[in-house]
Design a protein around this motif. Structure first.
Motif, PDB file in Angstrom:
ATOM      1  N   ARG A 154       0.750  -1.183  -0.050  1.00  0.00           N
ATOM      2  CA  ARG A 154       0.080  -0.008   0.104  1.00  0.00           C
ATOM      3  C   ARG A 154       0.936   1.214  -0.213  1.00  0.00           C
ATOM      4  N   GLN A 155       2.092   1.258   0.502  1.00  0.00           N
ATOM      5  CA  GLN A 155       3.001   2.158   0.570  1.00  0.00           C
ATOM      6  C   GLN A 155       4.190   1.733  -0.015  1.00  0.00           C
ATOM      7  N   GLY A 156       5.063   2.736  -0.562  1.00  0.00           N
ATOM      8  CA  GLY A 156       6.488   2.332  -1.041  1.00  0.00           C
ATOM      9  C   GLY A 156       6.419   1.816  -2.268  1.00  0.00           C
ATOM     10  N   THR A 157       7.360   0.982  -2.456  1.00  0.00           N
ATOM     11  CA  THR A 157       7.673   0.279  -3.717  1.00  0.00           C
ATOM     12  C   THR A 157       6.556  -0.760  -4.170  1.00  0.00           C
ATOM     13  N   LYS A 158       6.118  -0.637  -5.166  1.00  0.00           N
ATOM     14  CA  LYS A 158       4.974  -1.695  -5.978  1.00  0.00           C
ATOM     15  C   LYS A 158       5.621  -2.432  -7.171  1.00  0.00           C
ATOM     16  N   ILE A 159       4.665  -3.344  -7.321  1.00  0.00           N
ATOM     17  CA  ILE A 159       5.274  -4.141  -8.713  1.00  0.00           C
ATOM     18  C   ILE A 159       4.672  -3.585  -9.727  1.00  0.00           C
ATOM     19  N   PRO A 160       5.408  -3.057 -10.686  1.00  0.00           N
ATOM     20  CA  PRO A 160       4.567  -2.364 -12.014  1.00  0.00           C
ATOM     21  C   PRO A 160       3.555  -3.384 -12.606  1.00  0.00           C
ATOM     22  N   ILE A 161       2.270  -2.654 -12.824  1.00  0.00           N
ATOM     23  CA  ILE A 161       1.302  -3.499 -13.206  1.00  0.00           C
ATOM     24  C   ILE A 161       1.488  -4.362 -14.409  1.00  0.00           C
ATOM     25  N   PHE A 162       2.380  -4.196 -15.299  1.00  0.00           N
ATOM     26  CA  PHE A 162       2.601  -4.764 -16.645  1.00  0.00           C
ATOM     27  C   PHE A 162       3.652  -5.800 -16.449  1.00  0.00           C
ATOM     28  N   ALA A 163       4.356  -5.867 -15.059  1.00  0.00           N
ATOM     29  CA  ALA A 163       5.489  -6.831 -14.773  1.00  0.00           C
ATOM     30  C   ALA A 163       5.206  -8.043 -15.337  1.00  0.00           C
TER      31      ALA A 163
END
Length: 341
Positions: A103-112
């Motif tokens: 929810r906060q910080g680094t997230k996985i790119p949605i198209f990864a």
């Protein structure tokens, strides 16, 4: 047979597990930031393993469902559509992951997931094509083997009636010329028939066994012709242990020699030579013949040699060489069979 297949299945499962273990270990074995971006390195191990397990699942879904039930049945368009649907599902799963765990910080790119899933789809498709090719080759080989077995059975079944027809004619002729020799001839014939009934059902027989059969046939013919025909049978065997041959494979050549080398021929002579050296069988039959007498033979006179020639091609292929020649009143058959060590 079941043990053989269970071993193959075990080896296949082990190979799959090993490959996937290597696949899941790649992010941990290659810590290079250019290959594994920072946002990927920051992911917990359980998320990485879960994502890897998802890709493994996609591999088998594509292999077991999408390819056989969509691509093979409905074509490439519906297959591409099904992959797009899977990608939308993966994007949705990635969005849910980000919402629950990042929810906060680094997230996985949605198209990864798109690119690694594309690679997995290609791997699965290639694997499926290889499996299908192997199945087709196996099926084709089995079909060819069944065709060969059927043709060999038919060719072998032709030998016995043709041979018996000639022998019975010999017995009829002998009963008119030398009635006292009919009884020993019939005894000799019974031994030959015993060989034909029991040994010919076997796939292979030993060389000495086949030679004994040739001796019996020659004795049977000499009971009929006596001293009227000169027969010489030379045998030179080095070591016949472990060497086997198709039953009743050599008899047509000897039968042909008696059929065409006696009768209208003056001072008929038949020479038979068989040798086995360095796993190479050499079989030669020579007989004199009268060229003008060939027109008087029955229509079936060529069945035996055509039959055995075809059998040799089917059984030994390039391992055999058959040469037949007739010149200057001499008919010659030269056969070589090279047995694999």
């Amino acid at each position: 047979m079941s043990t053989f297949f269970s071993k193959n299945q075990f080896a296949l499962i082990f190979a799959h597990l090993s490959a996937w273990c290597v696949f899941l270990s790649i992010p941990f074995l290659i810590p290079n930031q250019e290959i594994t971006p920072t946002h990927f390195q920051a992911l917990p191990i359980n998320i990485i393993l879960g994502f890897g397990s998802l890709l493994i699942g996609l591999f088998y879904i594509n292999f077991g469902v999408l390819i056989p039930r969509i691509l093979n049945r409905f074509g490439a368009r519906f297959y591409a559509l099904s992959i797009l649907i899977v990608w939308f599902i993966l994007i949705g799963i990635t969005f849910i992951f980000n919402s629950l765990f990042f929810r906060q910080g680094t997230k996985i790119p949605i198209f990864a997931p798109i690119f690694p899933s594309f690679l997995v789809f290609m791997m699965s498709l290639s694997f499926s094509l290889l499996i299908d090719k192997a199945k087709k080759e196996k099926h084709e080989k089995e079909r060819e083997n069944e065709t060969l077995k059927s043709e060999l059975s038919f060719l072998r079944s032709q030998i016995s009636p043709h041979f018996l027809f000639n022998v019975m004619n010999n017995v009829v002729a002998l009963s008119r010329i030398q009635p006292k020799k009919v009884e020993p001839t019939l005894i000799q014939l019974s031994q030959l028939m015993r060989y034909m009934l029991y040994s010919s059902d076997e796939k292979k027989v030993s060389i000495p066994h086949e030679i004994t059969y040739l001796d019996s046939y020659i004795d049977l013919q000499q009971l009929r012709f006596g001293d009227a025909v000169d027969v010489i049978f030379n045998k030179n065997m080095e070591n016949t242990e472990g060497v086997h041959i198709e039953p009743m494979l050599l008899i047509p050549f000897v039968e042909n020699a008696f059929k065409h080398g006696v009768g209208f021929v003056e001072n008929p002579k038949i020479g038979i030579d068989i040798s086995l050296r360095n796993n190479i069988l050499i079989f030669t039959v020579l007989n004199s013949f009268a060229p003008l007498s060939t027109d008087t033979k029955d229509r079936d006179s060529g069945i035996g040699l055509k039959n055995v020639s075809r059998r040799l091609e089917l059984l030994y292929g390039e391992q055999q060489e058959l040469k037949i020649s007739n010149s200057q009143g001499l008919f010659k058959v030269h056969l070589e069979i090279r047995f694999l060590s």
